[in-house]
Design a protein around this motif. Structure first.
Motif, short mmCIF file in Angstrom:
data_model
loop_
_atom_site.label_atom_id
_atom_site.label_comp_id
_atom_site.label_asym_id
_atom_site.label_seq_id
_atom_site.Cartn_x
_atom_site.Cartn_y
_atom_site.Cartn_z
N MET A 59 0.84 -1.20 0.00
CA MET A 59 0.00 0.00 0.00
C MET A 59 0.87 1.25 0.00
O MET A 59 0.57 2.22 -0.70
CB MET A 59 -0.94 -0.01 1.20
N GLN A 60 1.95 1.22 0.75
CA GLN A 60 2.87 2.36 0.77
C GLN A 60 3.49 2.57 -0.61
O GLN A 60 3.64 3.71 -1.05
CB GLN A 60 3.96 2.16 1.82
N ALA A 61 3.81 1.47 -1.30
CA ALA A 61 4.39 1.56 -2.64
C ALA A 61 3.40 2.18 -3.62
O ALA A 61 3.81 2.85 -4.58
CB ALA A 61 4.82 0.18 -3.12
N GLU A 62 2.10 1.96 -3.39
CA GLU A 62 1.07 2.57 -4.23
C GLU A 62 0.87 4.05 -3.92
O GLU A 62 0.13 4.74 -4.60
CB GLU A 62 -0.27 1.86 -4.04
N GLY A 63 1.50 4.52 -2.85
CA GLY A 63 1.38 5.93 -2.46
C GLY A 63 0.18 6.21 -1.58
O GLY A 63 -0.22 7.36 -1.41
N ILE A 64 -0.41 5.17 -1.00
CA ILE A 64 -1.57 5.36 -0.13
C ILE A 64 -1.10 5.93 1.20
O ILE A 64 -0.12 5.48 1.78
CB ILE A 64 -2.34 4.04 0.07
N ARG A 65 -1.83 6.96 1.65
CA ARG A 65 -1.52 7.59 2.94
C ARG A 65 -2.77 8.27 3.47
O ARG A 65 -3.70 8.56 2.73
CB ARG A 65 -0.40 8.60 2.79
N TYR A 66 -2.76 8.50 4.77
CA TYR A 66 -3.87 9.18 5.43
C TYR A 66 -3.39 10.55 5.87
O TYR A 66 -2.27 10.71 6.35
CB TYR A 66 -4.37 8.37 6.62
N VAL A 67 -4.27 11.56 5.70
CA VAL A 67 -3.89 12.94 5.93
C VAL A 67 -4.94 13.63 6.80
O VAL A 67 -6.14 13.39 6.65
CB VAL A 67 -3.78 13.68 4.57
N PHE A 68 -4.48 14.50 7.68
CA PHE A 68 -5.36 15.30 8.54
C PHE A 68 -5.91 16.47 7.74
O PHE A 68 -5.21 17.09 6.94
CB PHE A 68 -4.55 15.83 9.73
N ALA A 69 -7.20 16.78 7.94
CA ALA A 69 -7.81 17.94 7.28
C ALA A 69 -8.85 18.55 8.19
O ALA A 69 -9.43 17.89 9.05
CB ALA A 69 -8.46 17.50 5.97
N LEU A 70 -9.09 19.84 8.00
CA LEU A 70 -10.14 20.54 8.74
C LEU A 70 -11.39 20.60 7.88
O LEU A 70 -11.31 20.85 6.69
CB LEU A 70 -9.71 21.97 9.08
N GLY A 71 -12.53 20.36 8.50
CA GLY A 71 -13.81 20.50 7.82
C GLY A 71 -14.63 21.52 8.57
O GLY A 71 -14.17 22.15 9.51
N THR A 72 -15.87 21.70 8.15
CA THR A 72 -16.77 22.64 8.83
C THR A 72 -18.10 21.95 9.07
O THR A 72 -18.42 20.94 8.43
CB THR A 72 -17.02 23.90 7.98
N VAL A 73 -18.88 22.51 9.97
CA VAL A 73 -20.22 21.98 10.22
C VAL A 73 -21.05 22.06 8.95
O VAL A 73 -21.83 21.17 8.65
CB VAL A 73 -20.89 22.76 11.38
N ASP A 74 -20.85 23.13 8.17
CA ASP A 74 -21.59 23.28 6.92
C ASP A 74 -21.32 22.11 5.97
O ASP A 74 -22.23 21.64 5.29
CB ASP A 74 -21.21 24.59 6.23
N SER A 75 -20.09 21.63 5.91
CA SER A 75 -19.77 20.51 5.01
C SER A 75 -20.47 19.24 5.47
O SER A 75 -20.90 18.44 4.65
CB SER A 75 -18.26 20.29 4.91
N ILE A 76 -20.61 19.04 6.78
CA ILE A 76 -21.33 17.87 7.29
C ILE A 76 -22.81 17.98 6.94
O ILE A 76 -23.42 17.03 6.48
CB ILE A 76 -21.14 17.72 8.81
N ASN A 77 -23.39 19.15 7.17
CA ASN A 77 -24.81 19.33 6.86
C ASN A 77 -25.08 19.12 5.38
O ASN A 77 -26.08 18.53 5.00
CB ASN A 77 -25.28 20.72 7.29
N LYS A 78 -24.20 19.57 4.51
CA LYS A 78 -24.38 19.39 3.08
C LYS A 78 -24.34 17.91 2.73
O LYS A 78 -25.19 17.41 2.00
CB LYS A 78 -23.32 20.15 2.29
N LYS A 79 -23.37 17.19 3.26
CA LYS A 79 -23.26 15.76 2.98
C LYS A 79 -24.50 15.01 3.48
O LYS A 79 -25.03 14.15 2.80
CB LYS A 79 -22.00 15.16 3.63
N THR A 80 -24.95 15.34 4.68
CA THR A 80 -26.13 14.69 5.24
C THR A 80 -27.35 14.98 4.38
O THR A 80 -28.15 14.10 4.09
CB THR A 80 -26.37 15.15 6.69
#
Length: 85
Positions: free
Chosen positions: A45-66
């Protein structure tokens, strides 16, 4: 506006999807989880370049997705009518 912490999955420089989203844990807690997740990746998986990254979201983005999810579910529940020939 409340801060939402997200974990994003990337393959190389390409964003794939949001793995997790929370406002119940601290930023440090989420970053520690990301470090653990990246440490658990197999060499393949590392060779494929897969990685997990921290990001900031907003309450608005959650409401839109819901809202989007609820709309799709409602549309799927609607009976479809077929034309009579």
């Amino acid at each position: 506006m409340n801060r939402i912490y997200e974990i994003h999955r990337y393959r190389g420089s390409e964003f794939q999807y949001i793995v997790a989203r929370t406002n119940k844990h601290s930023e440090d807690y989420v970053k520690a989880d990301i470090e653990k997740m990246n440490a658990l990746l197999s060499p393949e998986m590392q060779a494929e370049g897969i990685r997990y990254v921290f990001a900031l979201g907003t309450v608005d983005s959650i409401n839109k997705k819901t809202g989007d999810r609820a709309k799709k579910k409602k549309e799927a529940m609607q009976p479809q009518t077929l034309p009579i020939s």
